[in-house]
Design a protein around this motif. Structure first.
Motif, PDB file in Angstrom:
ATOM      1  N   ASN A  24       5.024  -1.557  -8.836  1.00 31.47           N
ATOM      2  CA  ASN A  24       6.122  -0.901  -8.125  1.00 31.47           C
ATOM      3  C   ASN A  24       6.646  -1.714  -6.947  1.00 31.47           C
ATOM      4  O   ASN A  24       7.587  -1.301  -6.288  1.00 31.47           O
ATOM      5  N   TRP A  25       6.029  -2.842  -6.686  1.00 29.54           N
ATOM      6  CA  TRP A  25       6.453  -3.677  -5.569  1.00 29.54           C
ATOM      7  C   TRP A  25       7.616  -4.562  -5.999  1.00 29.54           C
ATOM      8  O   TRP A  25       7.619  -5.084  -7.126  1.00 29.54           O
ATOM      9  N   PRO A  26       8.598  -4.780  -5.132  1.00 28.46           N
ATOM     10  CA  PRO A  26       9.699  -5.699  -5.461  1.00 28.46           C
ATOM     11  C   PRO A  26       9.145  -7.086  -5.793  1.00 28.46           C
ATOM     12  O   PRO A  26       8.185  -7.544  -5.169  1.00 28.46           O
ATOM     13  N   GLY A  27       9.747  -7.731  -6.779  1.00 30.83           N
ATOM     14  CA  GLY A  27       9.234  -9.000  -7.299  1.00 30.83           C
ATOM     15  C   GLY A  27       8.973 -10.063  -6.267  1.00 30.83           C
ATOM     16  O   GLY A  27       7.916 -10.707  -6.289  1.00 30.83           O
ATOM     17  N   ASP A  28       9.903 -10.261  -5.324  1.00 29.98           N
ATOM     18  CA  ASP A  28       9.713 -11.328  -4.337  1.00 29.98           C
ATOM     19  C   ASP A  28       8.533 -11.020  -3.409  1.00 29.98           C
ATOM     20  O   ASP A  28       7.758 -11.895  -3.059  1.00 29.98           O
ATOM     21  N   GLU A  29       8.365  -9.760  -3.053  1.00 32.47           N
ATOM     22  CA  GLU A  29       7.241  -9.377  -2.199  1.00 32.47           C
ATOM     23  C   GLU A  29       5.941  -9.321  -2.998  1.00 32.47           C
ATOM     24  O   GLU A  29       4.874  -9.639  -2.473  1.00 32.47           O
ATOM     25  N   ARG A  30       6.031  -8.940  -4.253  1.00 32.04           N
ATOM     26  CA  ARG A  30       4.825  -8.831  -5.091  1.00 32.04           C
ATOM     27  C   ARG A  30       4.140 -10.179  -5.221  1.00 32.04           C
ATOM     28  O   ARG A  30       2.907 -10.274  -5.121  1.00 32.04           O
ATOM     29  N   THR A  31       4.901 -11.223  -5.422  1.00 28.64           N
ATOM     30  CA  THR A  31       4.323 -12.559  -5.567  1.00 28.64           C
ATOM     31  C   THR A  31       3.534 -12.946  -4.324  1.00 28.64           C
ATOM     32  O   THR A  31       2.384 -13.394  -4.409  1.00 28.64           O
ATOM     33  N   ALA A  32       4.134 -12.737  -3.169  1.00 34.04           N
ATOM     34  CA  ALA A  32       3.456 -13.070  -1.914  1.00 34.04           C
ATOM     35  C   ALA A  32       2.252 -12.154  -1.682  1.00 34.04           C
ATOM     36  O   ALA A  32       1.194 -12.596  -1.224  1.00 34.04           O
ATOM     37  N   ALA A  33       2.399 -10.864  -2.020  1.00 31.46           N
ATOM     38  CA  ALA A  33       1.308  -9.907  -1.829  1.00 31.46           C
ATOM     39  C   ALA A  33       0.127 -10.237  -2.736  1.00 31.46           C
ATOM     40  O   ALA A  33      -1.030 -10.150  -2.318  1.00 31.46           O
ATOM     41  N   GLU A  34       0.405 -10.594  -3.968  1.00 33.69           N
ATOM     42  CA  GLU A  34      -0.677 -10.935  -4.892  1.00 33.69           C
ATOM     43  C   GLU A  34      -1.408 -12.195  -4.440  1.00 33.69           C
ATOM     44  O   GLU A  34      -2.633 -12.289  -4.582  1.00 33.69           O
ATOM     45  N   ALA A  35      -0.673 -13.138  -3.864  1.00 34.68           N
ATOM     46  CA  ALA A  35      -1.323 -14.337  -3.322  1.00 34.68           C
ATOM     47  C   ALA A  35      -2.229 -13.959  -2.154  1.00 34.68           C
ATOM     48  O   ALA A  35      -3.357 -14.469  -2.041  1.00 34.68           O
ATOM     49  N   LEU A  36      -1.765 -13.052  -1.299  1.00 34.73           N
ATOM     50  CA  LEU A  36      -2.593 -12.602  -0.182  1.00 34.73           C
ATOM     51  C   LEU A  36      -3.818 -11.846  -0.681  1.00 34.73           C
ATOM     52  O   LEU A  36      -4.924 -12.051  -0.194  1.00 34.73           O
ATOM     53  N   LEU A  37      -3.635 -10.995  -1.682  1.00 33.12           N
ATOM     54  CA  LEU A  37      -4.764 -10.259  -2.252  1.00 33.12           C
ATOM     55  C   LEU A  37      -5.834 -11.194  -2.804  1.00 33.12           C
ATOM     56  O   LEU A  37      -7.029 -10.915  -2.694  1.00 33.12           O
ATOM     57  N   ALA A  38      -5.409 -12.299  -3.388  1.00 32.10           N
ATOM     58  CA  ALA A  38      -6.347 -13.246  -3.989  1.00 32.10           C
ATOM     59  C   ALA A  38      -7.237 -13.920  -2.945  1.00 32.10           C
ATOM     60  O   ALA A  38      -8.364 -14.313  -3.253  1.00 32.10           O
ATOM     61  N   GLN A  39      -6.756 -13.990  -1.710  1.00 36.57           N
ATOM     62  CA  GLN A  39      -7.521 -14.718  -0.704  1.00 36.57           C
ATOM     63  C   GLN A  39      -8.025 -13.868   0.461  1.00 36.57           C
ATOM     64  O   GLN A  39      -8.811 -14.352   1.268  1.00 36.57           O
ATOM     65  N   SER A  40      -7.617 -12.606   0.550  1.00 33.66           N
ATOM     66  CA  SER A  40      -7.950 -11.832   1.729  1.00 33.66           C
ATOM     67  C   SER A  40      -8.738 -10.555   1.413  1.00 33.66           C
ATOM     68  O   SER A  40      -8.239  -9.665   0.719  1.00 33.66           O
ATOM     69  N   VAL A  41      -9.934 -10.482   1.956  1.00 32.19           N
ATOM     70  CA  VAL A  41     -10.753  -9.277   1.825  1.00 32.19           C
ATOM     71  C   VAL A  41     -10.044  -8.114   2.512  1.00 32.19           C
ATOM     72  O   VAL A  41     -10.029  -6.992   2.010  1.00 32.19           O
ATOM     73  N   LYS A  42      -9.435  -8.354   3.657  1.00 32.13           N
ATOM     74  CA  LYS A  42      -8.726  -7.307   4.417  1.00 32.13           C
ATOM     75  C   LYS A  42      -7.582  -6.721   3.579  1.00 32.13           C
ATOM     76  O   LYS A  42      -7.405  -5.499   3.536  1.00 32.13           O
ATOM     77  N   ALA A  43      -6.818  -7.557   2.900  1.00 27.93           N
ATOM     78  CA  ALA A  43      -5.717  -7.071   2.061  1.00 27.93           C
ATOM     79  C   ALA A  43      -6.261  -6.230   0.913  1.00 27.93           C
ATOM     80  O   ALA A  43      -5.705  -5.173   0.585  1.00 27.93           O
ATOM     81  N   ARG A  44      -7.352  -6.682   0.319  1.00 26.16           N
ATOM     82  CA  ARG A  44      -7.957  -5.896  -0.773  1.00 26.16           C
ATOM     83  C   ARG A  44      -8.459  -4.550  -0.262  1.00 26.16           C
ATOM     84  O   ARG A  44      -8.363  -3.527  -0.948  1.00 26.16           O
ATOM     85  N   GLN A  45      -8.957  -4.523   0.966  1.00 24.72           N
ATOM     86  CA  GLN A  45      -9.417  -3.266   1.565  1.00 24.72           C
ATOM     87  C   GLN A  45      -8.243  -2.323   1.822  1.00 24.72           C
ATOM     88  O   GLN A  45      -8.345  -1.125   1.570  1.00 24.72           O
ATOM     89  N   ILE A  46      -7.132  -2.859   2.302  1.00 22.17           N
ATOM     90  CA  ILE A  46      -5.928  -2.045   2.524  1.00 22.17           C
ATOM     91  C   ILE A  46      -5.480  -1.410   1.216  1.00 22.17           C
ATOM     92  O   ILE A  46      -5.184  -0.215   1.153  1.00 22.17           O
ATOM     93  N   LEU A  47      -5.460  -2.207   0.156  1.00 23.81           N
ATOM     94  CA  LEU A  47      -5.039  -1.700  -1.144  1.00 23.81           C
ATOM     95  C   LEU A  47      -6.023  -0.655  -1.679  1.00 23.81           C
ATOM     96  O   LEU A  47      -5.618   0.399  -2.170  1.00 23.81           O
ATOM     97  N   ALA A  48      -7.315  -0.926  -1.538  1.00 24.35           N
ATOM     98  CA  ALA A  48      -8.329   0.021  -2.010  1.00 24.35           C
ATOM     99  C   ALA A  48      -8.240   1.342  -1.242  1.00 24.35           C
ATOM    100  O   ALA A  48      -8.354   2.423  -1.834  1.00 24.35           O
ATOM    101  N   ASP A  49      -8.009   1.279   0.065  1.00 24.98           N
ATOM    102  CA  ASP A  49      -7.859   2.493   0.867  1.00 24.98           C
ATOM    103  C   ASP A  49      -6.651   3.298   0.401  1.00 24.98           C
ATOM    104  O   ASP A  49      -6.725   4.526   0.285  1.00 24.98           O
ATOM    105  N   ALA A  50      -5.552   2.623   0.135  1.00 20.96           N
ATOM    106  CA  ALA A  50      -4.347   3.307  -0.336  1.00 20.96           C
ATOM    107  C   ALA A  50      -4.587   3.937  -1.707  1.00 20.96           C
ATOM    108  O   ALA A  50      -4.126   5.054  -1.976  1.00 20.96           O
TER     109      ALA A  50
END
Length: 99
Positions: A24-50
């Motif tokens: 559901n994320w816009p394509g341009d933001e999704r690419t950057a978000a997925e890259a952040l998810l791949a490298q950041s425990v904090k980002a994965r925690q934010i997503l898991a909490d949501a």
């Protein structure tokens, strides 16, 4: 030109606006978000909490309905077109100030 990496604040904003499903994320933001998810425990925690929050909402009783006419009363009060709604609000405010 390469796009700057997504910040944690931008990622949190994306999840807040678009939800916990990357589809559901816009394509341009999704690419950057997925890259952040791949490298950041904090980002994965934010997503898991949501996702946990969304699961919790999904598990609640969705048969709860607002009282009949509630939306009309809210709009009337907001637009100032219903004298009764305004006086009800004034009465409640007065009662609170009296203790």
């Amino acid at each position: 030109m390469a796009r700057a990496p997504m910040t944690m604040r931008a990622f949190q904003d994306l999840v807040d606006r678009c939800g916990d499903n990357p589809a559901n994320w816009p394509g341009d933001e999704r690419t950057a978000a997925e890259a952040l998810l791949a490298q950041s425990v904090k980002a994965r925690q934010i997503l898991a909490d949501a996702q946990r929050l969304g699961d919790g909402f999904a598990a609640t009783n969705t048969d709860v309905k607002a009282p009949s006419g509630l939306a009309d009363r809210i709009f009337s009060a907001a637009l100032g077109s219903d004298d009764d709604a305004d006086s009800d609000l004034d009465d409640k405010s007065s009662a609170k100030s009296r203790g």
